[in-house]
Design an enzyme around this catalytic site. Sequence first.
Site, PDB file in Angstrom:
ATOM      1  N   LYS A   1      -7.909   8.356  -1.404  1.00 52.28           N
ATOM      2  CA  LYS A   1      -7.993   7.170  -0.537  1.00 52.28           C
ATOM      3  C   LYS A   1      -7.479   7.524   0.854  1.00 52.28           C
ATOM      4  CE  LYS A   1      -3.411   6.338  -0.133  1.00 52.28           C
ATOM      5  NZ  LYS A   1      -2.683   6.288   1.167  1.00 52.28           N
TER       6      LYS A   1
ATOM      7  N   ASP B   1       0.563   2.348  -5.231  1.00 53.18           N
ATOM      8  CA  ASP B   1      -0.855   2.580  -4.902  1.00 53.18           C
ATOM      9  C   ASP B   1      -1.759   2.556  -6.129  1.00 53.18           C
ATOM     10  OD1 ASP B   1      -0.574   2.743  -2.169  1.00 53.18           O
ATOM     11  OD2 ASP B   1      -0.497   4.930  -2.093  1.00 53.18           O
TER      12      ASP B   1
END
Length: 281
Positions: A10, A136
């Site tokens: 990401k 996350d």
Amino acid sequence: MSIIEKAPAKINLGLDIAGKRADGYHDLSMLMVSVDLNDYITVSEAEGSSIIIESNSLRMPLNEKNDVYKAALLLKKRCNVDAGVKITVEKRIPICAGLGGGSTDAAATLRALNKFWGLHLPDETLLDLGFTIGSDVPYCIGGGCALVSGKGEIVEPLEVSLSAWVVLVKPDFGVSTPSVFRDISPSISRVDISALREAAEAGDYQQLLCHMGNSLEDITIARKPFIQKVKDRLLKCGADTALMTGSGPTVFALCQSEKKADRLVNSMKGFCKTVYKVRML
């Protein structure tokens, strides 16, 4: 039988620190997007009830300190699974890079074992379990483009059609995320995530560039000035924008032209060993 699950990296198009909570955590507001740099998680049967971790990475612990191990143990306990499992982690995402490698591996492990063991848990349950591993992980359960807030546990997927080449440049050092967060002060730079979201949902690339930012960048660059040199070189070589992702140290550049992205890769390879050209997913 085995199941292979892709674990994409990401980047943070925007990361804002809204303040500190009473529980000591920071309120986050982030616009995150997956890119096609992937680890691969393979799960298969193992004897007894053991959890066995294997990897091609010599830097990754293969015990209970690994987020993959934590994810498997958590799911076994939550669903009273007695079976053993072997989990093979093919690492391609750099470690300690701000690209969410550990988190996406944990998320992929939860998804893979949910299928492998036939648990049929909804994504909402996997998100809740993932948050106990890391902030996350909930985002990484679904990936894509999403607005992430709270401590990381609130994930709102966004319907966007962003199209850009991404050049990732990872300096030859890591950064400790907890230590960066310890240095956050009230004077930290802020990012207008609402404006960034609006630009992303409108597909307005120029406005997206205008509103991108990372509240942690100044803190990490103060410790590691080389990150600023990477940013400056990317911009000098024609990047549409360049920004540190997460707590660093990886810097990414956006380009609408693949030829420009190729020029950036060629320019950066003599500057840093680890350079990738990828797309947003």
